[in-house]
Design a protein around this motif. Sequence first.
Motif, mmCIF file in Angstrom:
data_model
loop_
_atom_site.group_PDB
_atom_site.id
_atom_site.type_symbol
_atom_site.label_atom_id
_atom_site.label_comp_id
_atom_site.label_asym_id
_atom_site.label_seq_id
_atom_site.Cartn_x
_atom_site.Cartn_y
_atom_site.Cartn_z
ATOM 1 N N ASP A 34 44.005 16.273 3.725
ATOM 2 C CA ASP A 34 44.413 17.531 3.134
ATOM 3 C C ASP A 34 43.364 18.592 3.467
ATOM 4 N N THR A 36 42.871 21.501 2.332
ATOM 5 C CA THR A 36 42.318 22.110 1.124
ATOM 6 C C THR A 36 41.256 21.209 0.507
ATOM 7 N N ALA A 37 41.506 19.912 0.509
ATOM 8 C CA ALA A 37 40.539 18.966 -0.039
ATOM 9 C C ALA A 37 39.285 18.899 0.821
ATOM 10 N N ASP A 40 37.284 21.901 -0.060
ATOM 11 C CA ASP A 40 36.732 21.714 -1.398
ATOM 12 C C ASP A 40 35.521 20.793 -1.362
ATOM 13 N N LYS A 198 32.794 14.059 -3.523
ATOM 14 C CA LYS A 198 33.928 14.553 -2.755
ATOM 15 C C LYS A 198 33.804 14.187 -1.281
ATOM 16 N N GLN A 202 36.490 12.373 1.455
ATOM 17 C CA GLN A 202 37.041 13.114 2.587
ATOM 18 C C GLN A 202 36.417 12.760 3.934
#
Length: 211
Positions: A34, A36-37, A40, A198, A202
């Motif tokens: 993703d 967006t992830a 982030d 995070k 990712q």
Amino acid sequence: MTRIQKTAFVLIALVALVFGLTVHKVLTAQGQGDPTALIDAGIILLPQSRDLPNISLTDQNGQPVRVDELKDQWSLLFFGYTFCPDICPTTLAQLRELKTLLPPEALGRLRVVLVSVDPQRDTPTQLKQYLGYFDPNFQGLTGELENIQKLANAVSIPFIPANTDKPNYTVDHSGNLVIIGPDGTQRGFIRAPLNNQKLAVQLPLLLKREG
């Protein structure tokens, strides 16, 4: 708003939605996850990869390394120095912790490299001893200041060379990491400060890509 204007507005909104979903699907299919992830988590991918300059530096074992030949693995480059009072030890400790959070297959695809912005004091021996405090598998690079500046400018991580005539001088530099793909090109950045929780989610998605 007229009926025609309303219809046009709805059509534009639908096109934008379809385009957004298509981009999301393509990025996900490419193994980037993703987008967006990723952002982030502090991972910023370049729209187009960048070649590294054809220069040679010296690693912590005193061996020459062509920076445009950092291939076969993904690399995280951190521009710092061993006499750094704050950013460098903090970042290297975070990278050590990050490695403990990554799955084995991700670890096998990743190298961490400290590029010295203080080559006057950071000899290969000094780099090797310093990196050993954090992780003996971390790599270090030092060399001519001109070459280090050329590399830093090429990957958009400039630093301000210090006045080495002053005792206990410090060097102003960025805490961002440079992402180098297995083909030896720059793919993006990881913004400082690092968010390991995070990144641990990712980063493996990015490392699955073959190049």
